[in-house]
Design a protein around this motif. Structure first.
Motif, short mmCIF file in Angstrom:
data_model
loop_
_atom_site.label_atom_id
_atom_site.label_comp_id
_atom_site.label_asym_id
_atom_site.label_seq_id
_atom_site.Cartn_x
_atom_site.Cartn_y
_atom_site.Cartn_z
N GLU A 9 0.86 -1.18 0.00
CA GLU A 9 0.00 0.00 0.00
C GLU A 9 0.90 1.23 0.00
N LEU A 10 0.97 1.91 -1.14
CA LEU A 10 1.82 3.10 -1.25
C LEU A 10 1.20 4.30 -0.55
N ALA A 11 -0.08 4.42 -0.67
CA ALA A 11 -0.82 5.48 0.01
C ALA A 11 -2.14 4.86 0.45
N LYS A 12 -2.84 5.50 1.35
CA LYS A 12 -4.07 4.93 1.90
C LYS A 12 -5.03 4.54 0.77
N GLY A 13 -5.30 3.25 0.65
CA GLY A 13 -6.23 2.73 -0.34
C GLY A 13 -5.65 2.60 -1.74
N ASN A 14 -4.38 2.88 -1.93
CA ASN A 14 -3.74 2.79 -3.24
C ASN A 14 -2.62 1.76 -3.18
N PHE A 15 -2.77 0.76 -4.03
CA PHE A 15 -1.84 -0.37 -3.99
C PHE A 15 -1.01 -0.44 -5.26
N ALA A 16 0.16 -1.01 -5.12
CA ALA A 16 1.05 -1.28 -6.25
C ALA A 16 1.81 -2.55 -5.92
N LEU A 17 2.45 -3.09 -6.90
CA LEU A 17 3.28 -4.29 -6.70
C LEU A 17 4.74 -3.86 -6.66
N LYS B 215 -2.92 5.37 -16.79
CA LYS B 215 -2.85 6.71 -16.19
C LYS B 215 -3.26 6.72 -14.72
N HIS B 216 -3.28 5.55 -14.08
CA HIS B 216 -3.58 5.46 -12.65
C HIS B 216 -2.42 6.10 -11.90
N GLY B 217 -2.74 6.99 -10.96
CA GLY B 217 -1.69 7.67 -10.21
C GLY B 217 -1.86 7.50 -8.72
N ILE B 218 -0.73 7.43 -8.02
CA ILE B 218 -0.73 7.29 -6.57
C ILE B 218 0.17 8.38 -6.00
N GLU B 219 -0.41 9.24 -5.18
CA GLU B 219 0.39 10.30 -4.57
C GLU B 219 1.22 9.68 -3.46
N VAL B 220 2.52 9.76 -3.60
CA VAL B 220 3.40 9.11 -2.62
C VAL B 220 4.04 10.09 -1.65
N ALA B 221 4.07 11.34 -2.00
CA ALA B 221 4.61 12.35 -1.09
C ALA B 221 3.93 13.67 -1.40
N PRO B 222 3.64 14.46 -0.36
CA PRO B 222 3.01 15.75 -0.62
C PRO B 222 4.01 16.69 -1.29
N ALA B 223 3.46 17.73 -1.84
CA ALA B 223 4.32 18.72 -2.49
C ALA B 223 5.22 19.35 -1.43
N PRO B 224 6.47 19.49 -1.74
CA PRO B 224 7.36 20.10 -0.76
C PRO B 224 7.03 21.58 -0.57
N LEU B 225 7.14 21.98 0.66
CA LEU B 225 6.90 23.39 0.94
C LEU B 225 8.17 24.14 0.60
N GLN B 226 8.04 25.00 -0.35
CA GLN B 226 9.20 25.79 -0.74
C GLN B 226 8.76 27.24 -0.82
N PHE B 227 9.57 28.01 -0.27
CA PHE B 227 9.29 29.44 -0.31
C PHE B 227 10.22 30.07 -1.32
N PRO B 228 9.70 31.04 -2.05
CA PRO B 228 10.58 31.67 -3.02
C PRO B 228 11.71 32.40 -2.29
N SER B 229 12.87 32.23 -2.83
CA SER B 229 13.99 32.93 -2.21
C SER B 229 13.94 34.40 -2.63
N PRO B 230 14.23 35.24 -1.71
CA PRO B 230 14.16 36.67 -2.05
C PRO B 230 15.23 37.00 -3.08
N SER B 231 14.86 37.84 -3.98
CA SER B 231 15.83 38.25 -4.98
C SER B 231 16.79 39.26 -4.37
N ARG B 232 17.88 39.45 -5.00
CA ARG B 232 18.89 40.39 -4.48
C ARG B 232 18.40 41.83 -4.51
N ASP B 233 17.56 42.09 -5.43
CA ASP B 233 17.09 43.47 -5.57
C ASP B 233 15.89 43.74 -4.67
#
Length: 170
Positions: free
Chosen positions: A88-96, A148-166
């Protein structure tokens, strides 16, 4: 007594005997012809039965070959399925997942990497490795290229935009 009469009588008896023998011979020939005809009929009947048995044996042999072929295919399928375990890769989603073989120092390392197969496709007889999709701002998804069956295995990483130099908040 007249010998000519006796010799005529003997000649008549001999002729009658010869006719009787000929009649018996003809009768025996007729019986022989009937016997040969009956033997031919029985041989023909036996030959027809032999052909029927032969064709039935051929059909059974073909059935045996087909059954043996099917048996080999089923054994290969069973062996292939034995190489994978359902996870079970994710809740209710199976793979071999491929089974990882323990490695000993004496045995060479198996070159096959750990991978996941699409469970719905695999049970339909199609072996499809799930590909990893996703990236910087989207979740990681193991997706089948066929169904096209897909299984979400990890949430999107939280990334904040880095401030620009200007950039200056002041």
């Amino acid at each position: 007594m007249d010998f000519s009469l006796i010799s005529g009588l003997v000649g008549s008896l001999k002729a009658t005997y010869d006719l009787g023998s000929a009649a018996v011979g003809v009768r025996d020939a007729n019986k022989l012809t009937e016997a040969v005809a009956e033997m031919n009929h029985k041989l023909l009947d036996a030959q027809q039965r032999l052909f029927a048995i032969s064709s039935e044996a051929w059909a059974l042999q073909q059935q045996l070959i087909d059954t043996q072929k099917e048996n080999l295919e089923l054994k290969a399928t069973l062996e292939e399925r034995g190489r994978y375990v359902l996870v079970e890769l994710a809740k209710g989603n199976f793979a071999l997942r491929s089974k990882v073989k323990p490695t000993d120092a004496s045995e060479p390392v198996d070159a096959e990497p750990e991978h996941y197969l699409c469970q719905p496709c695999f049970h339909k007889g199609v072996k499809v490795v799930l590909g990893l999709e996703g990236g910087q701002y989207s979740p990681y998804i193991q997706r089948c290229a066929v169904c096209k069956h897909g299984i979400e295995v990890a949430p999107a990483p939280l990334q904040f935009p880095s401030p620009s130099r200007d950039y200056s908040p002041f």
